[in-house]
Design a protein around this motif. Structure first.
Motif, PDB file in Angstrom:
ATOM      1  N   ALA A 216      32.025 -12.935 -62.538  1.00  0.00           N
ATOM      2  CA  ALA A 216      30.782 -12.195 -62.713  1.00  0.00           C
ATOM      3  C   ALA A 216      29.934 -12.223 -61.446  1.00  0.00           C
ATOM      4  CB  ALA A 216      29.989 -12.772 -63.881  1.00  0.00           C
ATOM      5  N   LYS A 307      24.066  -8.215 -74.394  1.00  0.00           N
ATOM      6  CA  LYS A 307      25.080  -7.412 -73.723  1.00  0.00           C
ATOM      7  C   LYS A 307      24.531  -6.828 -72.423  1.00  0.00           C
ATOM      8  CE  LYS A 307      28.265  -3.553 -74.541  1.00  0.00           C
ATOM      9  NZ  LYS A 307      28.729  -2.536 -75.536  1.00  0.00           N
ATOM     10  N   THR A 308      23.296  -6.337 -72.466  1.00  0.00           N
ATOM     11  CA  THR A 308      22.677  -5.762 -71.275  1.00  0.00           C
ATOM     12  C   THR A 308      22.475  -6.819 -70.192  1.00  0.00           C
ATOM     13  OG1 THR A 308      21.528  -4.085 -72.597  1.00  0.00           O
ATOM     14  CG2 THR A 308      20.654  -4.537 -70.401  1.00  0.00           C
ATOM     15  N   ARG A 310      24.126  -9.590 -69.753  1.00  0.00           N
ATOM     16  CA  ARG A 310      25.398 -10.050 -69.204  1.00  0.00           C
ATOM     17  C   ARG A 310      25.965  -9.087 -68.177  1.00  0.00           C
ATOM     18  NH1 ARG A 310      27.165 -11.941 -75.238  1.00  0.00           N
ATOM     19  NH2 ARG A 310      26.445 -14.098 -75.057  1.00  0.00           N
ATOM     20  N   LYS A 311      25.525  -7.829 -68.225  1.00  0.00           N
ATOM     21  CA  LYS A 311      26.015  -6.834 -67.274  1.00  0.00           C
ATOM     22  C   LYS A 311      25.129  -6.715 -66.037  1.00  0.00           C
ATOM     23  CE  LYS A 311      28.447  -3.918 -70.636  1.00  0.00           C
ATOM     24  NZ  LYS A 311      28.556  -2.558 -71.237  1.00  0.00           N
ATOM     25  N   GLN A 312      23.997  -7.418 -66.040  1.00  0.00           N
ATOM     26  CA  GLN A 312      23.092  -7.336 -64.897  1.00  0.00           C
ATOM     27  C   GLN A 312      23.693  -7.977 -63.655  1.00  0.00           C
ATOM     28  OE1 GLN A 312      20.620  -4.907 -66.033  1.00  0.00           O
ATOM     29  NE2 GLN A 312      19.599  -6.113 -64.457  1.00  0.00           N
ATOM     30  N   GLY A 348      29.189 -11.722 -67.490  1.00  0.00           N
ATOM     31  CA  GLY A 348      29.273 -10.278 -67.529  1.00  0.00           C
ATOM     32  C   GLY A 348      30.620  -9.746 -67.082  1.00  0.00           C
TER      33      GLY A 348
END
Length: 348
Positions: A216, A307-308, A310-312, A348
């Motif tokens: 990540a 979820k948001t 973890r994608k940052q 992420g």
């Protein structure tokens, strides 16, 4: 190959596991057990460290020893009675446990286990809990987690003996004395929900650090999955600003604060002040930076926000404390893991 920090902390955890003050682990309130499909070792280390506000060993949990991780939680509390559970072999629940060899416990073995348990030094009480009783207790304890209730049947649980021991009793010696008895799948020291470290943060967002081994954060490993061929990068100021803006805009986040390495290290030292071995192995630069979130609703659905986050960019991992507690207690009391997809610590 692990990073030098992982190797150093892992060695400290192994050594500390033999000397930890087990009196700091409080007794269970209810007797129960669980089935394992996922590796509790991740959960144990996370509970022992993340919930206390000390974040160093989060990454160790993937490969750390289950019992070492459990026994190396913060110390220094009042010495309480200890609770241990003896989980009995079950054809339906024990699976391929080597000690069970595919067989359920027999009546004669139950009697032998009871006799051996009654002779344990420091024993103050002994209780037998059958599968039906364990299932009823499980349903009460996790009434708030419908996904977990839907995933677990009475056949997933084990019968067990629950032991209460005097303060100061050595649980390692108790396990060593009882483990050879036929019909036993496992023996475990079990904390209560009250013994899990308190925290103001319901969600912890850990940031990437330079030299990270996490994908990540941009790290890459060789084809064999062992050697790190490219180290990850730490979160930039711009990435932190983006995370900050996201949290401020969320209607689910009541409040949040940023914890830098120095603050995390001070929290770590307070939590583990009696564990000299672990303290000596841990440095301030080992601490990840993080955002600690307090949510508006304890029972709310945070999945979209998680979820948001973890994608940052710049986020190494997001930990849901509510999920961690459920996972730890389900496994520690019932040998049951959370259902697939209900992960507590995911990058992420």
């Amino acid at each position: 190959m692990n990073s030098p920090m992982e190797d150093r902390l892992r060695a400290a955890l192994v050594e500390a596991g033999a000397t930890v003050d087990t009196g700091a682990l409080k007794p269970l309130r209810t007797p129960e057990r669980r089935r394992s499909r996922v590796d509790l070792r991740l959960v144990s280390a996370a509970v022992a460290v993340v919930l206390a506000g000390a974040t160093t060993a989060v990454w160790l949990g993937v490969r750390g020893d289950e019992h070492v991780a459990t026994l190396t939680g913060p110390t220094g509390g009042q010495a309480d009675a200890l609770e241990m559970s003896i989980f009995l072999c079950s054809r339906s629940a024990s699976g391929k446990a080597p000690s069970c060899q595919g067989h359920g416990v027999t009546l004669d073995q139950v009697k032998s286990i009871q006799k051996a348990a009654e002779e344990v030094p420091g024993l103050t009480s002994l209780m037998y809990v059958d599968q039906a009783e364990a299932f009823e207790s499980f349903r009460r304890d996790f009434a708030h987690n419908q996904r977990l209730l839907d995933a677990v049947t009475v056949d997933d649980l084990r019968a067990s003996f629950r032991l209460q021991l005097e303060p100061g009793t050595d649980p390692v010696r108790v396990k060593q004395a009882l483990a050879p008895t036929p019909g036993i799948e496992d023996i475990d020291l079990v904390p209560s929900a009250a013994s899990l470290p308190a925290s103001d943060a319901q969600i912890s967002v850990f940031l990437c650090a330079d030299g990270s081994a996490l994908p990540a954060c941009g790290a890459e490993r060789a084809a064999d999955g062992e050697k790190i061929v490219k180290e990850g990068k730490g979160a930039t100021t711009k990435q932190k600003d983006e995370i900050d803006a996201l949290l401020r805009a969320s209607k689910q986040v009541k409040s949040f604060f940023f914890e830098d390495r120095s603050t995390a290290y001070e929290n770590f030292k307070r939590s583990y002040k009696d564990n000299k071995t672990l303290l000596a192995a841990t440095k301030v630069e080992d601490m990840p930076e993080s955002y600690r979130l307090q949510m508006r609703s304890e029972r709310g659905d945070w999945s979209a926000l998680l979820k948001t986050l973890r994608k940052q960019r710049g986020v190494a991992s997001v930990v849901d404390r509510r999920c961690l507690i459920d996972a730890a207690l389900a496994m520690a009391r019932y040998r049951v893991s959370l259902p697939k997809g209900q992960d507590c610590q995911t990058s992420g």
